[in-house]
Design an enzyme around this catalytic site. Sequence first.
Site, PDB file in Angstrom:
ATOM      1  CD1 TRP A  34      -0.014  -0.402   3.205  1.00 32.93           C
ATOM      2  CD2 TRP A  34      -1.860   0.741   3.325  1.00 32.93           C
ATOM      3  NE1 TRP A  34      -0.034   0.301   4.576  1.00 32.93           N
ATOM      4  CE2 TRP A  34      -1.248   0.585   4.612  1.00 32.93           C
ATOM      5  CE3 TRP A  34      -3.205   1.240   3.362  1.00 32.93           C
ATOM      6  CZ2 TRP A  34      -1.909   1.198   5.888  1.00 32.93           C
ATOM      7  CZ3 TRP A  34      -3.709   1.817   4.563  1.00 32.93           C
ATOM      8  CH2 TRP A  34      -3.199   1.488   5.897  1.00 32.93           C
ATOM      9  CG  ASP A 173       1.823  -3.098  11.188  1.00 38.83           C
ATOM     10  OD1 ASP A 173       0.945  -2.913  10.118  1.00 38.83           O
ATOM     11  OD2 ASP A 173       3.101  -3.179  10.964  1.00 38.83           O
ATOM     12  CD  GLU A 408       7.061   4.426  10.076  1.00 37.94           C
ATOM     13  OE1 GLU A 408       7.976   4.620  11.039  1.00 37.94           O
ATOM     14  OE2 GLU A 408       6.465   3.325   9.873  1.00 37.94           O
TER      15      GLU A 408
END
Length: 452
Positions: A34, A173, A408
Site C-alpha cells: 500500500w 499493525d 512516518e
Amino acid sequence: MDRLAAEAIGVLRANDRGTWTRPSPRLYPHQWSWDAAFVAIGWAHFAPERALAELRSLFRGQWADGMVPQIVFDGSVALGAYEPRHRTWATAGLCPPGVATSGICQPPVHAIALHRIRAIAAARCDGTVAAVEAAIAELYPRLASWHRWLHTARDPDGSGLVTVFHPWESGLDNSPRWDEALAAVAVDENAAGPRPDLVHVADPAQRPTDDEYRRYHTLVRSLVDLGYDPSAAHRAHPFRLADVLFTAVLAAADDALADLAVVAGRPDAVDGHRVDADLARRGLDACWHPDRCACLDRDLVADRWVRADTVAGFAPLIAGCDRDRREALAARLAGPSFAGAPGLRWAVPPSTAVDDPAFDPCSYWRGPTWPVITWLLWWALDRDGCHGLAEALRTSAVAQLRAGGCAEYAHPITGEPLGSTAQSWTAAVALDWLDAGTAEERTTAARAADGT
Ligand code: 9WN
C-alpha cells in the site's frame, strides 16, 4: 519552490530504487504494497512515468491467484536488514518466477491511486494522460484479479467483509484493535526473530513490543504451515478478523476500478465492480454500532466485536455511506475523541481515540497521527462533498508536515515526529495536499473574482 514540496520530492528521490521506492531509507528497505500506491500518487506530481513504474513494479509480485503481496523483496539488500526476511515466508513456488515476496497482503489502495494519477495527469494538460491511460489498460486485468481474490478468497461467505490473517495485513499493525485476538494466539517460542527495526527509531517504545513480534512470527509460521491456502486458513488459522478499514478501502477501490474499467475498454465490467462495492458497504452496515457511532471489526475466532475505539471506526466515511451517517461520523472525527481532542498539537486524528484506555501517544498505531490515514479520510470527505472538514484536515496536516517534516507518524500532543524520518508515503501525501491546496486557492480566487 515551496519548501515542503522540495523536501518531499527530495525524500522520494532519495528512496528511489529505479522502478520502485523504499518506504524509508533504513527501516523499510523493500517495496511495500500500500506504500507503493500512495507513493505513486506522489511521483505523479512531478514524474508521471515514474508513478506508473511504481505500480508496474509492485504488480510484478502478484501471485497467480490474484493476491498482491505486502512486500516485494529487493534481493540486493543485506539479509537481516529487515525481518522477517524472505526465506521466513517460504513463498517460493507461490510468488512469480524471479520475484521474492511475503505471503500476506495489505489494503488495496492501488485502484484509488491509479484513478488519482489519471486525474493529476489530466489536470496537467501536457499530454501525459495518454501514457496513464495506456498503463490503466495494461494494469486493469491485474487490478481486477486482485479485487476478485479479495472478494472471494478473503470473503468466502459473501459477507462483503474482508478477513485478515495477520495484523500486518491491516496496515495498522499494533492497533489496539488486534490486542485481544493476538493475546489469544498460542505463541510458538521457536517463531521469534531478531528486531533490526528497533535500531532505526529514536526510542524502541515507538515500535511494537517483543511479545507482539513473537505473535506476528507465530502467525507467519501458521500461514506457512497451512500452505497459504485461504480455505485452510479460514478453518484453522488462529487469527481471523473481519477488518472494517480494509473492507472500506476495498469498497472505495471497487468504485475507482469501475471508472478505470471504462478507460481500459471494459465497460461491460463496470456493473460488477459497483456490485462488489455495494456488497462491501453492506458488510460494513452489518458492523455499524449506532451507540458508538463507529464500525467495529469482528473477531471471527472468538466470535465477538472488537471494541477498541480507533480511526478504523470511520470506515463508512472511506467506503461512502448515506448522508446521516456521514454527518455523524464527520462530527465525531472533528470531535473531542479524535481531531478535536483538547491539547492536540494539530487538528488531525490520532490513530486511537484519546479517551480509549489503550491510547498511547508514542507507540506506532496506538495513538500517533499518521499522515496517510489523514489523507484517506481527507480524500473521502472531499469526494463526498464535505469540503469544509476536508479542507480543515488538509490545512492542519500540511502545517504538521511543515513543522515536523516527512516523518512516518507524529506524537498527537507534542507534534514530535516519530518512527522513521524521510518516509516516502508521507512525502507523497504532502505533494498531493500541496497540489490540492493550489487548486483550492485557484477556486477561491476565481470565486472572489466572480463575486460569488
Ligand atoms: C510491516 C511500510 C510498512 C507499512 C505499514 C506499517 C509498517 C511493517 C513493519 O511499515 O509495517 O508491514 O515492519 O512495521 O505498519 O502500514 O506499510 O511503510
